[in-house]
Design an enzyme around this catalytic site. Structure first.
Site, PDB file in Angstrom:
ATOM      1  N   LYS A  20      33.992   3.216  15.007  1.00  0.00           N
ATOM      2  CA  LYS A  20      33.205   3.013  13.782  1.00  0.00           C
ATOM      3  C   LYS A  20      32.726   1.561  13.658  1.00  0.00           C
ATOM      4  O   LYS A  20      31.614   1.311  13.174  1.00  0.00           O
ATOM      5  CB  LYS A  20      34.022   3.423  12.559  1.00  0.00           C
ATOM      6  CG  LYS A  20      34.285   4.944  12.455  1.00  0.00           C
ATOM      7  CD  LYS A  20      33.015   5.767  12.472  1.00  0.00           C
ATOM      8  CE  LYS A  20      33.236   7.183  11.952  1.00  0.00           C
ATOM      9  NZ  LYS A  20      32.029   8.027  12.115  1.00  0.00           N
ATOM     10  N   ASP A  55      26.132  20.316  20.652  1.00  0.00           N
ATOM     11  CA  ASP A  55      27.341  19.518  20.864  1.00  0.00           C
ATOM     12  C   ASP A  55      26.864  18.120  21.241  1.00  0.00           C
ATOM     13  O   ASP A  55      26.223  17.944  22.279  1.00  0.00           O
ATOM     14  CB  ASP A  55      28.186  20.140  21.991  1.00  0.00           C
ATOM     15  CG  ASP A  55      29.507  19.414  22.176  1.00  0.00           C
ATOM     16  OD1 ASP A  55      29.619  18.235  21.751  1.00  0.00           O
ATOM     17  OD2 ASP A  55      30.434  20.012  22.742  1.00  0.00           O
ATOM     18  N   SER A 113      32.334   4.338   8.858  1.00  0.00           N
ATOM     19  CA  SER A 113      33.543   4.517   8.039  1.00  0.00           C
ATOM     20  C   SER A 113      34.027   3.148   7.598  1.00  0.00           C
ATOM     21  O   SER A 113      33.787   2.143   8.270  1.00  0.00           O
ATOM     22  CB  SER A 113      34.649   5.179   8.871  1.00  0.00           C
ATOM     23  OG  SER A 113      35.892   5.083   8.197  1.00  0.00           O
ATOM     24  N   SER A 167      24.984  21.333  14.892  1.00  0.00           N
ATOM     25  CA  SER A 167      26.428  21.210  15.056  1.00  0.00           C
ATOM     26  C   SER A 167      26.854  22.247  16.081  1.00  0.00           C
ATOM     27  O   SER A 167      25.992  22.889  16.686  1.00  0.00           O
ATOM     28  CB  SER A 167      27.127  21.432  13.708  1.00  0.00           C
ATOM     29  OG  SER A 167      28.384  20.793  13.709  1.00  0.00           O
ATOM     30  N   TYR A 182      39.315   5.576  16.544  1.00  0.00           N
ATOM     31  CA  TYR A 182      38.330   5.901  15.492  1.00  0.00           C
ATOM     32  C   TYR A 182      37.772   4.613  14.871  1.00  0.00           C
ATOM     33  O   TYR A 182      36.556   4.440  14.756  1.00  0.00           O
ATOM     34  CB  TYR A 182      39.032   6.761  14.450  1.00  0.00           C
ATOM     35  CG  TYR A 182      38.184   7.248  13.303  1.00  0.00           C
ATOM     36  CD1 TYR A 182      37.461   8.436  13.404  1.00  0.00           C
ATOM     37  CD2 TYR A 182      38.136   6.553  12.091  1.00  0.00           C
ATOM     38  CE1 TYR A 182      36.702   8.903  12.336  1.00  0.00           C
ATOM     39  CE2 TYR A 182      37.385   7.005  11.026  1.00  0.00           C
ATOM     40  CZ  TYR A 182      36.677   8.180  11.148  1.00  0.00           C
ATOM     41  OH  TYR A 182      35.929   8.640  10.092  1.00  0.00           O
ATOM     42  N   GLY A 185      26.378  17.575  12.426  1.00  0.00           N
ATOM     43  CA  GLY A 185      27.576  17.822  11.615  1.00  0.00           C
ATOM     44  C   GLY A 185      27.233  18.491  10.298  1.00  0.00           C
ATOM     45  O   GLY A 185      27.992  18.390   9.318  1.00  0.00           O
ATOM     46  N   ALA A 186      26.102  19.228  10.264  1.00  0.00           N
ATOM     47  CA  ALA A 186      25.633  19.834   9.007  1.00  0.00           C
ATOM     48  C   ALA A 186      26.384  21.118   8.650  1.00  0.00           C
ATOM     49  O   ALA A 186      26.080  21.751   7.643  1.00  0.00           O
ATOM     50  CB  ALA A 186      24.137  20.107   9.087  1.00  0.00           C
ATOM     51  N   SER A 187      27.354  21.495   9.460  1.00  0.00           N
ATOM     52  CA  SER A 187      28.043  22.773   9.210  1.00  0.00           C
ATOM     53  C   SER A 187      29.066  22.684   8.080  1.00  0.00           C
ATOM     54  O   SER A 187      29.419  23.695   7.493  1.00  0.00           O
ATOM     55  CB  SER A 187      28.725  23.262  10.489  1.00  0.00           C
ATOM     56  OG  SER A 187      29.693  22.336  10.910  1.00  0.00           O
ATOM     57  N   ARG A 188      29.544  21.475   7.779  1.00  0.00           N
ATOM     58  CA  ARG A 188      30.544  21.359   6.703  1.00  0.00           C
ATOM     59  C   ARG A 188      30.680  19.888   6.274  1.00  0.00           C
ATOM     60  O   ARG A 188      30.053  18.998   6.836  1.00  0.00           O
ATOM     61  CB  ARG A 188      31.895  21.909   7.162  1.00  0.00           C
ATOM     62  CG  ARG A 188      32.528  21.112   8.269  1.00  0.00           C
ATOM     63  CD  ARG A 188      33.894  21.668   8.652  1.00  0.00           C
ATOM     64  NE  ARG A 188      34.612  20.690   9.436  1.00  0.00           N
ATOM     65  CZ  ARG A 188      35.327  20.964  10.523  1.00  0.00           C
ATOM     66  NH1 ARG A 188      35.446  22.202  10.937  1.00  0.00           N
ATOM     67  NH2 ARG A 188      35.950  20.001  11.177  1.00  0.00           N
TER      68      ARG A 188
HETATM   69  P1  NAD Z   1      34.494  17.370   8.984  1.00  0.00           P
HETATM   70  O1  NAD Z   1      35.566  17.528   9.990  1.00  0.00           O
HETATM   71  O2  NAD Z   1      34.533  18.185   7.735  1.00  0.00           O
HETATM   72  O3  NAD Z   1      33.073  17.635   9.660  1.00  0.00           O
HETATM   73  C1  NAD Z   1      32.783  17.125  10.912  1.00  0.00           C
HETATM   74  C2  NAD Z   1      31.492  17.734  11.370  1.00  0.00           C
HETATM   75  O4  NAD Z   1      31.146  17.174  12.651  1.00  0.00           O
HETATM   76  C3  NAD Z   1      31.584  19.246  11.566  1.00  0.00           C
HETATM   77  O5  NAD Z   1      30.364  19.818  11.189  1.00  0.00           O
HETATM   78  C4  NAD Z   1      31.786  19.360  13.074  1.00  0.00           C
HETATM   79  O6  NAD Z   1      31.350  20.588  13.598  1.00  0.00           O
HETATM   80  C5  NAD Z   1      30.891  18.228  13.552  1.00  0.00           C
HETATM   81  N1  NAD Z   1      31.195  17.779  14.917  1.00  0.00           N
HETATM   82  C6  NAD Z   1      32.360  17.301  15.402  1.00  0.00           C
HETATM   83  N2  NAD Z   1      32.229  17.039  16.718  1.00  0.00           N
HETATM   84  C7  NAD Z   1      30.953  17.361  17.041  1.00  0.00           C
HETATM   85  C8  NAD Z   1      30.214  17.336  18.238  1.00  0.00           C
HETATM   86  N3  NAD Z   1      30.747  16.943  19.395  1.00  0.00           N
HETATM   87  N4  NAD Z   1      28.940  17.759  18.216  1.00  0.00           N
HETATM   88  C9  NAD Z   1      28.373  18.187  17.069  1.00  0.00           C
HETATM   89  N5  NAD Z   1      29.000  18.234  15.904  1.00  0.00           N
HETATM   90  C10 NAD Z   1      30.296  17.826  15.898  1.00  0.00           C
HETATM   91  O7  NAD Z   1      34.470  15.821   8.687  1.00  0.00           O
HETATM   92  P2  NAD Z   1      33.677  14.934   7.637  1.00  0.00           P
HETATM   93  O8  NAD Z   1      34.687  14.273   6.816  1.00  0.00           O
HETATM   94  O9  NAD Z   1      32.587  15.670   7.001  1.00  0.00           O
HETATM   95  O10 NAD Z   1      33.110  13.825   8.643  1.00  0.00           O
HETATM   96  C11 NAD Z   1      31.730  13.642   8.871  1.00  0.00           C
HETATM   97  C12 NAD Z   1      31.504  12.211   9.323  1.00  0.00           C
HETATM   98  O11 NAD Z   1      31.946  11.324   8.290  1.00  0.00           O
HETATM   99  C13 NAD Z   1      32.259  11.805  10.585  1.00  0.00           C
HETATM  100  O12 NAD Z   1      31.453  10.934  11.339  1.00  0.00           O
HETATM  101  C14 NAD Z   1      33.449  11.051  10.027  1.00  0.00           C
HETATM  102  O13 NAD Z   1      33.982  10.144  10.953  1.00  0.00           O
HETATM  103  C15 NAD Z   1      32.815  10.373   8.848  1.00  0.00           C
HETATM  104  N6  NAD Z   1      33.762   9.903   7.828  1.00  0.00           N
HETATM  105  C16 NAD Z   1      34.541  10.786   7.144  1.00  0.00           C
HETATM  106  C17 NAD Z   1      35.424  10.291   6.183  1.00  0.00           C
HETATM  107  C18 NAD Z   1      36.309  11.187   5.351  1.00  0.00           C
HETATM  108  O14 NAD Z   1      37.149  10.666   4.600  1.00  0.00           O
HETATM  109  N7  NAD Z   1      36.182  12.499   5.419  1.00  0.00           N
HETATM  110  C19 NAD Z   1      35.500   8.920   5.935  1.00  0.00           C
HETATM  111  C20 NAD Z   1      34.691   8.068   6.655  1.00  0.00           C
HETATM  112  C21 NAD Z   1      33.811   8.573   7.597  1.00  0.00           C
END
Ligand code: NAD
Length: 270
Positions: A161, A65, A144, A39, A157, A15-18
């Site tokens: 978690k 993926d 989370s 990612s 979700y 998930g390092a893309s964003r």
């Molecule tokens: P985001 O949507 O900005 O980023 C999600 C990342 O996961 C992206 O890089 C996407 O390409 C990658 N991804 C999704 N499905 C994938 C797959 N099948 N294979 C590989 N990569 C995959 O979301 P974020 O907020 O940065 O979330 C990152 C993590 O943090 C997640 O696990 C999310 O559940 C967790 N999280 C986020 C929040 C929040 O408020 N944003 C809160 C609690 C937990």
């Protein structure tokens, strides 16, 4: 001096893309680590890699993926081929599909449970083999606060978690004899693409920051990355099997102070 350095360590970050994953990748590079950026979207990963290179560290992009086991095995093999080791794995890549459980279709349930739980599990198995051979390693699962807070619109979700938190403890126990630590971070509301429907709507944003989040703001992804640097570093050398909540106080907010307070006489309001 307490040592927060990650100098010359190799970290795989899914998930390092964003969002949070990218923030962790950049913070790890600042702390001295080389990064395997994994990612699905190569163009975004390449942007992360350019920013890491700008910090003087090596970065490799591996299209992955985490729903596909072959991709995960390839990701770990590519990391070992380039860097010869895997010191740190951060499981972060996952998706959400907000939906009441009673309305969730079977394929939606599978996508959520698989991307959070099975994907994290398979990544730990694959990277864990390398860490076990080296008798050293560090695993961080992004969980989370929904693991603890009940949100009826995030049933799958939250279930995934909560299971991630338990899986973290079980892997920590299994791997403790190999000098491998395994911990989780439970973020609250972080300003990323995932939460855009909440922060991009002024009414909803106001409600969340006024009434739901005690610190009255969404987190910046770098605030989650700070906890990840700590857990990955030797400063956390005696911490395993735990979950650090970085949630602006959401899990300790109890009864909603602002909403409950409105029903109290003026002189008793906080
Ligand atoms: P985001 O949507 O900005 O980023 C999600 C990342 O996961 C992206 O890089 C996407 O390409 C990658 N991804 C999704 N499905 C994938 C797959 N099948 N294979 C590989 N990569 C995959 O979301 P974020 O907020 O940065 O979330 C990152 C993590 O943090 C997640 O696990 C999310 O559940 C967790 N999280 C986020 C929040 C929040 O408020 N944003 C809160 C609690 C937990």
């Amino acid at each position: 001096m307490i040592d927060f350095s990650l100098k010359d360590r190799t970290a795989i970050i899914t998930g390092a893309s964003r969002g949070i994953g990218k923030a962790i990748a950049l913070a790890f590079a600042d702390a001295g680590a080389d990064i395997v950026c994994a990612s699905r979207t190569v163009a975004d990963l390449e942007q992360t890699a350019v920013e890491i290179s700008g910090k003087g560290r090596s970065a490799m992009v591996v299209k992955t993926d985490t729903l596909i086991k072959e991709d995960i095995d390839n990701m770990v093999a590519a990391a070992v081929k380039k860097f010869g080791k895997v010191d740190i794995l951060v499981n972060c890549g996952a998706r959400n599909l907000p939906m009441p459980l009673m309305k969730m279709r079977e394929d939606g349930w599978d996508k959520i449970i698989d991307s959070h739980l099975k994907g994290y599990f398979l990544c730990i198995q694959a990277a864990g083999q390398v860490m076990m051979q080296n008798k050293k390693g560090n695993i961080i699962n992004i969980a989370s606060m929904m693991a603890q807070v009940v949100n009826p619109y995030n049933g799958a979700y939250g279930t995934a978690k909560a299971a991630t938190v338990q899986m973290t403890k079980i892997f920590a126990s299994e791997l403790s004899g190999y000098n491998i630590r395994c911990n989780a971070i439970a973020p609250g509301y972080v300003k990323t693409k995932m939460t855009e429907p909440l922060w991009s709507n002024p009414e909803i944003f106001k409600h969340f920051t006024n009434a739901i989040i005690p610190l009255k703001r969404f987190a910046d992804p770098s605030e989650i990355a700070a906890a990840a640097v700590f857990l990955a570093s030797d400063a956390a050398s005696y911490i395993t099997g735990t979950t650090i909540f970085v949630d602006g106080g959401v899990t300790i907010s109890g009864i909603n102070r602002a909403e409950f307070g409105a029903s109290m006489p003026e002189h008793l309001r906080l």
